[in-house]
Design a protein around this motif. Structure first.
Motif, PDB file in Angstrom:
ATOM      1  N   PRO A   1      22.929   6.512   3.916  1.00 15.66           N
ATOM      2  CA  PRO A   1      22.610   7.654   2.746  1.00 15.66           C
ATOM      3  C   PRO A   1      21.201   8.419   3.266  1.00 15.66           C
ATOM      4  O   PRO A   1      20.816   9.127   2.324  1.00 15.66           O
ATOM      5  CB  PRO A   1      22.189   6.693   1.663  1.00 15.66           C
ATOM      6  CG  PRO A   1      21.566   5.334   2.474  1.00 15.66           C
ATOM      7  CD  PRO A   1      22.218   5.567   3.834  1.00 15.66           C
TER       8      PRO A   1
ATOM      9  N   THR B   1      26.709   6.340  -0.658  1.00  8.77           N
ATOM     10  CA  THR B   1      26.969   7.568  -1.418  1.00  8.77           C
ATOM     11  C   THR B   1      26.242   7.500  -2.541  1.00  8.77           C
ATOM     12  O   THR B   1      25.679   8.735  -2.998  1.00  8.77           O
ATOM     13  CB  THR B   1      28.455   7.301  -2.015  1.00  8.77           C
ATOM     14  OG1 THR B   1      28.579   6.041  -2.594  1.00  8.77           O
ATOM     15  CG2 THR B   1      29.553   7.393  -0.793  1.00  8.77           C
ATOM     16  N   TRP B   2      25.774   6.637  -3.260  1.00  7.20           N
ATOM     17  CA  TRP B   2      24.787   6.583  -4.368  1.00  7.20           C
ATOM     18  C   TRP B   2      25.098   7.602  -5.346  1.00  7.20           C
ATOM     19  O   TRP B   2      24.390   8.498  -6.009  1.00  7.20           O
ATOM     20  CB  TRP B   2      23.456   7.055  -4.023  1.00  7.20           C
ATOM     21  CG  TRP B   2      22.728   5.852  -3.148  1.00  7.20           C
ATOM     22  CD1 TRP B   2      22.911   5.763  -1.707  1.00  7.20           C
ATOM     23  CD2 TRP B   2      22.248   4.678  -3.706  1.00  7.20           C
ATOM     24  NE1 TRP B   2      22.470   4.598  -1.289  1.00  7.20           N
ATOM     25  CE2 TRP B   2      21.685   3.797  -2.295  1.00  7.20           C
ATOM     26  CE3 TRP B   2      21.697   4.278  -4.800  1.00  7.20           C
ATOM     27  CZ2 TRP B   2      21.140   2.727  -2.547  1.00  7.20           C
ATOM     28  CZ3 TRP B   2      21.072   2.749  -4.973  1.00  7.20           C
ATOM     29  CH2 TRP B   2      20.822   2.055  -3.663  1.00  7.20           C
ATOM     30  N   SER B   3      26.705   7.802  -5.841  1.00  9.30           N
ATOM     31  CA  SER B   3      27.121   8.708  -6.851  1.00  9.30           C
ATOM     32  C   SER B   3      26.175   8.551  -8.040  1.00  9.30           C
ATOM     33  O   SER B   3      26.158   9.677  -8.567  1.00  9.30           O
ATOM     34  CB  SER B   3      28.352   8.733  -6.888  1.00  9.30           C
ATOM     35  OG  SER B   3      28.817   7.461  -7.360  1.00  9.30           O
TER      36      SER B   3
ATOM     37  N   GLU C   1      30.792   2.642   2.005  1.00 10.84           N
ATOM     38  CA  GLU C   1      30.843   3.728   1.385  1.00 10.84           C
ATOM     39  C   GLU C   1      31.121   3.809  -0.047  1.00 10.84           C
ATOM     40  O   GLU C   1      30.765   4.836  -0.795  1.00 10.84           O
ATOM     41  CB  GLU C   1      32.281   4.602   1.930  1.00 10.84           C
ATOM     42  CG  GLU C   1      32.286   5.126   3.247  1.00 10.84           C
ATOM     43  CD  GLU C   1      33.520   5.581   3.840  1.00 10.84           C
ATOM     44  OE1 GLU C   1      34.477   5.148   3.399  1.00 10.84           O
ATOM     45  OE2 GLU C   1      33.390   6.449   4.745  1.00 10.84           O
ATOM     46  N   ASP C   2      31.415   2.372  -0.500  1.00 11.92           N
ATOM     47  CA  ASP C   2      31.551   2.316  -1.994  1.00 11.92           C
ATOM     48  C   ASP C   2      30.225   2.589  -2.823  1.00 11.92           C
ATOM     49  O   ASP C   2      29.886   3.245  -3.750  1.00 11.92           O
ATOM     50  CB  ASP C   2      32.013   0.957  -2.499  1.00 11.92           C
ATOM     51  CG  ASP C   2      32.239   0.894  -3.897  1.00 11.92           C
ATOM     52  OD1 ASP C   2      33.360   1.586  -4.321  1.00 11.92           O
ATOM     53  OD2 ASP C   2      31.672   0.086  -4.537  1.00 11.92           O
TER      54      ASP C   2
END
Lengths: 203, 203
Positions: free
Chosen positions: A121, A65-67, A60-61
């Protein structure tokens, strides 16, 4: 104290990511994570409950997520097709160079041996690709026969296969060249077809 | 007796393949294989030495060899590009429908948790794709800008990514449609570019 807990959490996550990326989920124990991070096994259980818990946190980090993608994806001063190509290189670089992203991708591939649901993702990538292709089509940079959603649903798995298999069959450094070859082929199929009129007048 | 041993070997291999395809390598024990096949665990050890041994035998039986491919790949009465497309559908069908092939592909993906080298078919696929693209280029069915070996090194991983990820994200029945979409895109990029002359005369 709150700050110290954050530092501990992060150092556990990064140690776990390094180990998962290097040797995979099954070969990594909570003791290994404790030894690599210089914290106690108790700290792993306190912050992440279990080996599954820290694996999900690693995925999740970054990988799921690929923020950081959102920024370059939304930059409207750059043509949409160029943004799509740039995004793919950013992802390829993270998949080959960033330990937390690498670990996430490896854990996703190994998800069948992990006793917890591992997020991915791909829905996010497919939505972003669909949107950028639709914008490029509107701008006349992609031919009218391309259906953005259908094209995205084949390009995303093909791209991820290219990334993971190139690394498995050749090595991480080969990926840049393969990706360039792949885009040469793919852009040929996406670009607008020359109209007879343009050719006739030599433009 | 020789014949009976062959039948036993085969029934063990097929039982193991079913289990590996359904639940993966780690979750399958020699006892499970014995129970599924109706043979003793001793028969597994006698014929295959270990769980690793039967896993390698499953991968080599279909996934890594594709002996059936050689026939359609060599049929010179069919245009080379058509043979390439037909081969890809044959492979996709085997990957979604044949338990021994499915098990082989899953074991290859899970190779990091298997204590034995797991062979793969990718060098074979890349060589066949290179050759068919080169033949198609000579016949004028593929544009001159395409470099067969480089194109093959991107098309093979992209194709395998498409097969494995489509099944993971959607389901096996979606693969036929995705593969058709993928070929529509890919053939657009491979086909000869229309020359101005052809367009001018309306051909």
């Amino acid at each position: 104290m709150q700050e110290r807990a954050k530092v501990t959490r992060r150092s556990l996550l990064e140690a776990a990511a390094q180990l998962f990326a290097e040797q995979g989920y099954a070969a990594t124990s909570v003791n290994d994570i404790s030894a690599r991070s210089g914290r106690t096994s108790g700290a792993v259980y306190f912050h992440y409950t279990s080996k599954e818990g820290i694996a999900v946190a690693v995925v999740e980090d970054r990988f799921a997520t690929w923020s950081q993608l959102a920024a370059s994806y939304g930059d409207e001063t750059v043509p949409p097709l160029e943004r799509l190509v740039a995004l793919s290189y950013d992802i390829a670089h993270a998949l080959t160079r960033d330990p937390v992203t690498r670990a996430g991708a490896r854990l996703w591939v190994e998800r069948t041996v992990i006793n917890a649901p591992i997020p991915d993702p791909f829905a996010l990538w497919t939505a972003a690709t669909t949107r950028l292709l639709a914008q490029a089509r509107l701008a006349g940079h992609v031919n009218e026969g391309i259906r953005p959603a259908r094209a995205a649903r084949t390009l995303v798995p093909a791209f991820f296969g290219l990334c993971t298999l190139t690394e498995a069959l050749e090595n991480a450094t080969a990926l840049d060249n393969r990706l360039t070859d792949w885009w040469h082929l793919t852009l040929l199929s996406l670009r607008p077809q020359p109209s007879p009129g343009n050719l006739r007048t030599g433009r």
